[in-house]
Design an enzyme around this catalytic site. Structure first.
Site, mmCIF file in Angstrom:
data_model
loop_
_atom_site.group_PDB
_atom_site.id
_atom_site.type_symbol
_atom_site.label_atom_id
_atom_site.label_comp_id
_atom_site.label_asym_id
_atom_site.label_seq_id
_atom_site.Cartn_x
_atom_site.Cartn_y
_atom_site.Cartn_z
ATOM 1 N N LYS A 122 49.573 -34.120 4.082
ATOM 2 C CA LYS A 122 50.304 -33.115 3.793
ATOM 3 C C LYS A 122 50.944 -33.518 2.268
ATOM 4 O O LYS A 122 52.133 -34.241 2.222
ATOM 5 C CB LYS A 122 51.553 -32.758 4.613
ATOM 6 C CG LYS A 122 51.964 -31.242 4.433
ATOM 7 C CD LYS A 122 53.517 -30.894 4.654
ATOM 8 C CE LYS A 122 54.461 -31.332 3.780
ATOM 9 N NZ LYS A 122 54.442 -30.429 2.283
ATOM 10 N N GLY A 143 59.201 -39.965 -0.193
ATOM 11 C CA GLY A 143 60.064 -39.010 -0.527
ATOM 12 C C GLY A 143 61.595 -39.444 -0.520
ATOM 13 O O GLY A 143 61.752 -40.616 -0.930
ATOM 14 N N SER A 144 62.322 -38.302 -0.219
ATOM 15 C CA SER A 144 63.707 -38.655 -0.264
ATOM 16 C C SER A 144 64.302 -39.446 1.031
ATOM 17 O O SER A 144 63.694 -39.329 2.130
ATOM 18 C CB SER A 144 64.500 -37.401 -0.204
ATOM 19 O OG SER A 144 64.265 -36.564 0.703
ATOM 20 N N THR A 145 65.346 -40.169 0.957
ATOM 21 C CA THR A 145 65.936 -40.725 1.886
ATOM 22 C C THR A 145 66.130 -39.680 3.189
ATOM 23 O O THR A 145 66.038 -40.110 4.245
ATOM 24 C CB THR A 145 67.177 -41.557 1.401
ATOM 25 O OG1 THR A 145 66.672 -42.365 0.292
ATOM 26 C CG2 THR A 145 67.750 -42.350 2.628
ATOM 27 N N THR A 189 64.696 -36.843 3.985
ATOM 28 C CA THR A 189 63.597 -36.627 4.804
ATOM 29 C C THR A 189 63.168 -37.907 5.622
ATOM 30 O O THR A 189 62.640 -37.821 6.513
ATOM 31 C CB THR A 189 62.447 -36.169 3.869
ATOM 32 O OG1 THR A 189 63.086 -35.168 3.143
ATOM 33 C CG2 THR A 189 61.306 -35.465 4.499
ATOM 34 N N GLY A 190 63.306 -39.167 4.892
ATOM 35 C CA GLY A 190 62.813 -40.252 5.528
ATOM 36 C C GLY A 190 63.283 -40.479 6.889
ATOM 37 O O GLY A 190 62.883 -40.854 7.865
ATOM 38 N N GLU A 238 58.668 -44.915 1.958
ATOM 39 C CA GLU A 238 59.023 -45.528 0.781
ATOM 40 C C GLU A 238 59.924 -44.278 0.031
ATOM 41 O O GLU A 238 59.366 -43.201 -0.212
ATOM 42 C CB GLU A 238 57.503 -45.390 -0.052
ATOM 43 C CG GLU A 238 57.634 -46.370 -1.309
ATOM 44 C CD GLU A 238 58.155 -45.449 -2.701
ATOM 45 O OE1 GLU A 238 59.341 -45.525 -2.782
ATOM 46 O OE2 GLU A 238 57.437 -44.676 -3.064
ATOM 47 N N CYS A 283 60.187 -42.725 -8.255
ATOM 48 C CA CYS A 283 61.063 -43.461 -7.437
ATOM 49 C C CYS A 283 61.488 -44.927 -8.215
ATOM 50 O O CYS A 283 62.722 -45.146 -7.805
ATOM 51 C CB CYS A 283 60.146 -43.848 -6.359
ATOM 52 S SG CYS A 283 58.720 -44.371 -6.355
ATOM 53 N N GLU A 304 70.740 -40.927 -6.668
ATOM 54 C CA GLU A 304 69.412 -40.686 -7.251
ATOM 55 C C GLU A 304 69.371 -39.458 -8.220
ATOM 56 O O GLU A 304 69.583 -38.386 -7.315
ATOM 57 C CB GLU A 304 68.058 -40.847 -6.465
ATOM 58 C CG GLU A 304 67.069 -40.966 -7.269
ATOM 59 C CD GLU A 304 65.828 -40.963 -6.042
ATOM 60 O OE1 GLU A 304 65.865 -40.564 -5.024
ATOM 61 O OE2 GLU A 304 64.872 -41.604 -6.493
HETATM 62 P P1 NDP Z 1 61.331 -34.563 0.235
HETATM 63 O O1 NDP Z 1 61.750 -35.671 0.620
HETATM 64 O O2 NDP Z 1 61.942 -33.391 0.813
HETATM 65 O O3 NDP Z 1 59.564 -34.364 0.034
HETATM 66 C C1 NDP Z 1 58.673 -35.328 0.171
HETATM 67 C C2 NDP Z 1 57.705 -34.958 1.120
HETATM 68 O O4 NDP Z 1 58.097 -34.588 2.495
HETATM 69 C C3 NDP Z 1 57.095 -33.400 0.724
HETATM 70 O O5 NDP Z 1 55.708 -33.292 1.051
HETATM 71 C C4 NDP Z 1 57.709 -32.522 1.525
HETATM 72 O O6 NDP Z 1 57.381 -31.290 1.748
HETATM 73 C C5 NDP Z 1 57.886 -33.339 3.047
HETATM 74 N N1 NDP Z 1 58.974 -33.020 3.852
HETATM 75 C C6 NDP Z 1 60.190 -32.281 3.483
HETATM 76 N N2 NDP Z 1 60.690 -32.292 4.598
HETATM 77 C C7 NDP Z 1 60.211 -32.875 5.769
HETATM 78 C C8 NDP Z 1 60.387 -33.127 7.063
HETATM 79 N N3 NDP Z 1 61.532 -32.664 7.835
HETATM 80 N N4 NDP Z 1 59.438 -33.620 8.041
HETATM 81 C C9 NDP Z 1 58.155 -34.136 7.249
HETATM 82 N N5 NDP Z 1 57.844 -34.018 5.904
HETATM 83 C C10 NDP Z 1 58.684 -33.183 5.113
HETATM 84 O O7 NDP Z 1 61.669 -34.484 -1.416
HETATM 85 P P2 NDP Z 1 62.043 -33.218 -2.401
HETATM 86 O O8 NDP Z 1 60.603 -32.763 -2.872
HETATM 87 O O9 NDP Z 1 62.985 -32.089 -1.659
HETATM 88 O O10 NDP Z 1 62.913 -34.005 -3.582
HETATM 89 C C11 NDP Z 1 64.176 -34.161 -3.309
HETATM 90 C C12 NDP Z 1 64.709 -35.663 -3.735
HETATM 91 O O11 NDP Z 1 63.808 -36.574 -3.081
HETATM 92 C C13 NDP Z 1 64.457 -35.902 -5.323
HETATM 93 O O12 NDP Z 1 65.394 -35.404 -6.030
HETATM 94 C C14 NDP Z 1 64.428 -37.352 -5.134
HETATM 95 O O13 NDP Z 1 65.583 -37.799 -5.058
HETATM 96 C C15 NDP Z 1 63.581 -37.823 -3.848
HETATM 97 N N6 NDP Z 1 62.146 -37.941 -4.191
HETATM 98 C C16 NDP Z 1 61.801 -39.178 -4.036
HETATM 99 C C17 NDP Z 1 60.493 -39.332 -4.468
HETATM 100 C C18 NDP Z 1 59.935 -40.879 -4.392
HETATM 101 O O14 NDP Z 1 58.843 -41.239 -4.836
HETATM 102 N N7 NDP Z 1 60.511 -42.013 -3.439
HETATM 103 C C19 NDP Z 1 59.555 -38.379 -4.452
HETATM 104 C C20 NDP Z 1 59.906 -37.279 -4.633
HETATM 105 C C21 NDP Z 1 61.186 -36.801 -4.290
HETATM 106 P P3 NDP Z 1 57.583 -30.149 0.718
HETATM 107 O O15 NDP Z 1 58.097 -30.624 -0.690
HETATM 108 O O16 NDP Z 1 56.410 -29.301 0.754
HETATM 109 O O17 NDP Z 1 58.852 -29.580 1.158
#
Ligand code: NDP
Length: 499
Positions: free
Chosen positions: A192, A244-246, A248-249, A266, A300, A397
């Site tokens: 996804k 992605g974000s902590t 969501t992780g 990650e 990141c 961050e």
């Molecule tokens: P998210 O962590 O929300 O998004 C990362 C991925 O997770 C996207 O595909 C997102 O979908 C998906 N997602 C969101 N919620 C869920 C869930 N409950 N279960 C499964 N998958 C989910 O990051 P954001 O885009 O909201 O960015 C917010 C912050 O996260 C940034 O400001 C940054 O601090 C951090 N971030 C860190 C990254 C890294 O490389 N480590 C990359 C991106 C963000 P969708 O986007 O479609 O909602």
């Protein structure tokens, strides 16, 4: 609707492909959506709609996982000879190279990053595919010194159905860190992409089909985070790999606990970039600038906290501002652009709020470079100085082109300050003093330490974090561990045959 009128650099072929996406017309059945509900995906440099991307509903998500499971069970991919998988991954890399310009343009307009940066990303995709193509035929097990009555061996097998949840900052490279090793070792995968930048992933899925990867082995589900939440809650998943974000992780870990499913995370970072007085300051300036302005700081591993030795702090900042003043901040398809917009209005507002709060707390704010756009979510490179190390701007961050500055007087103080956030993803050290780089590297809480360089990624180099930056490693040999599992086989060989 397309943006061909606004961006003549988008070729008619690509414009027509974007129209097909908006009509839910894909050349593979493995993009799991019926196209009934769609949402606009924007070019953050103009705010215009690139395509209306269909959303997957719960049935699509469940079906994609079932198809991945069926593919595992009937062995259409997992039980092929390793060199069959190797050849398919090499064909995929060749197709990415064939469509290199299209993918670069797509990634650039979807994320906002300048084409030159997007070109590096797509090149990295080919490197990762080729690297793991090589691994298909290199995985080995072992023979074990069990009691002599037994012949014991281990073999490595696919983990099973893998899920990849990927972000918008490096859509295709991060998908590749997960997909290439998963496929190399015979797994199936459901991915996804972020709703904010899904286009290169959609294009790539069509290439998977063209490369002859059997149906159901790689699927894509599309839509916002709720689609991701639905995906990670499905029964029948064996592994989730998330970037992605902590926040969501943590949600993904909770969902994974329901079925128990392996998880690799990650997450974010607040990586310190440490400059000692002994360093080549001009090289360090270029490294620090690249470490934070690349991809508008939405990285990141962004070196978002500059820690500079007190004796050279003022001169270093002067040099950094002068260097950054040359930055042309503009649209992804403007070849002069050295930095693009932020991905969305939400991310821009978040960064602006931090800057405003820092200003209220008495920080000295310096902006540099020039934004050449009246529209889009642009933020000029911003340097925040004069805050206590415990301030939120130093600790949290920001994920934008915003660099905080702090100083130190000794090696120990540098290490203590560097380690003072909840994160531990990466760190940079600039020094010419013998032994100092190794001493510092040993002291830093980080998954990667770059010395006299920054942000070096390569398929051979394991990557991942400590502390709130997550766990597990991607890339390199670490992916063998991540995408295979060990099976132990024991046979009783006591001499019945001779009796
Ligand atoms: P998210 O962590 O929300 O998004 C990362 C991925 O997770 C996207 O595909 C997102 O979908 C998906 N997602 C969101 N919620 C869920 C869930 N409950 N279960 C499964 N998958 C989910 O990051 P954001 O885009 O909201 O960015 C917010 C912050 O996260 C940034 O400001 C940054 O601090 C951090 N971030 C860190 C990254 C890294 O490389 N480590 C990359 C991106 C963000 P969708 O986007 O479609 O909602």
């Amino acid at each position: 609707m397309t943006i061909t009128d606004a961006l003549p650099l988008i070729s008619p072929t690509l414009a027509s492909w974007l129209n097909d996406v908006s009509r839910g017309k894909f050349s593979t059945p493995d993009i799991a959506t019926s196209g009934e509900i769609a949402y606009p995906v924007l070019d953050p440099g103009t705010g215009r709609t690139l395509a209306n991307v269909p959303i997957s509903n719960s049935d699509h998500v469940a079906r994609a996982v079932r198809k991945a499971r069926a593919a595992m069970d009937d062995g259409r991919w997992s039980e092929q000879d390793p060199d069959y998988r190797e050849a398919a991954l090499l064909r995929l890399a060749a197709l990415v190279e064939r469509d290199f310009d299209t993918l670069v343009t797509l990634e650039a307009v979807d994320t906002g990053k300048p084409r030159a940066e997007a070109a590096l990303d797509i090149h990295e995709v080919t490197l990762v595919l080729r690297y793991y193509a090589g691994w298909c035929t290199k995985v080995t097990g072992s023979t074990i010194a069990a009691p002599r009555q037994f012949a014991a061996q281990t073999i490595r097998e696919a983990v099973g159905v893998c899920v990849a949840i990927t972000p918008w900052n490096y859509p295709l490279p991060i998908l590749m860190y997960k997909l290439a090793p998963a496929l190399a070792f015979g797994n199936s995968i459901v991915a996804k992409p972020s709703e904010l930048a899904p286009l290169s992933s959609i294009y790539f899925l069509e290439l998977c089909s063209e490369a002859g990867i059997p149906d159901g082995v790689v699927s894509l589900v599309l839509g916002p985070g709720e689609v991701g939440a639905d995906l990670v809650s499905q029964p029948g998943i064996d592994k989730i790999s998330f970037t992605g974000s902590t926040t969501t992780g943590k949600a993904i870990m909770r969902a994974a606990a329901e079925h128990p499913t392996k998880v690799t995370l990650e997450l974010g970072g607040k990586s310190p970039h440490i400059v000692f007085a002994s360093a080549d300051l001009d090289a360090a300036v270029a490294g620090v600038a690249a470490g934070i302005w690349t991809n508008a700081g939405q990285v990141c591993v962004a070196g978002s906290r500059l820690l500079v030795e007190e004796s050279v702090k003022e001169i270093f900042i002067q040099k950094l501002v002068a260097f950054t003043d040359e930055y042309h901040v503009g649209h992804a398809l403007d070849d002069r652009s050295m930095m693009g917009p932020m991905i969305s209005a939400r991310q821009l507002e978040k960064a602006q709020a931090t800057i405003t709060e820092a200003q209220k707390s008495g920080a000295r704010i310096t902006t540099a470079g020039t934004v050449h756009s009246e529209v889009g979510t642009f933020l000029a490179p911003t340097i925040i100085d004069g805050l206590d190390g415990s301030h939120a701007a130093h600790q949290e961050e920001i994920f934008g082109p915003v660099l905080t500055v702090d100083s130190f007087g000794s090696e120990d103080e540098a290490a203590t300050r560097a380690n003072s956030t909840p994160f531990g993803l990466a760190a940079g050290v600039w020094t010419d003093a013998a032994g100092q780089s190794t001493r510092m590297a040993r002291k830093l809480n980080a998954g990667t330490v770059w010395v006299n360089t920054y942000g070096v990624f390569h398929p051979t180099l394991p990557f991942g974090g400590t502390k709130a930056s997550g766990f597990g490693r991607e890339l390199g040999e670490s992916a063998v561990e991540a995408y295979t599992q060990t099976k132990t086989i024991v046979e009783d060989i006591a001499g019945r045959g001779g009796e």
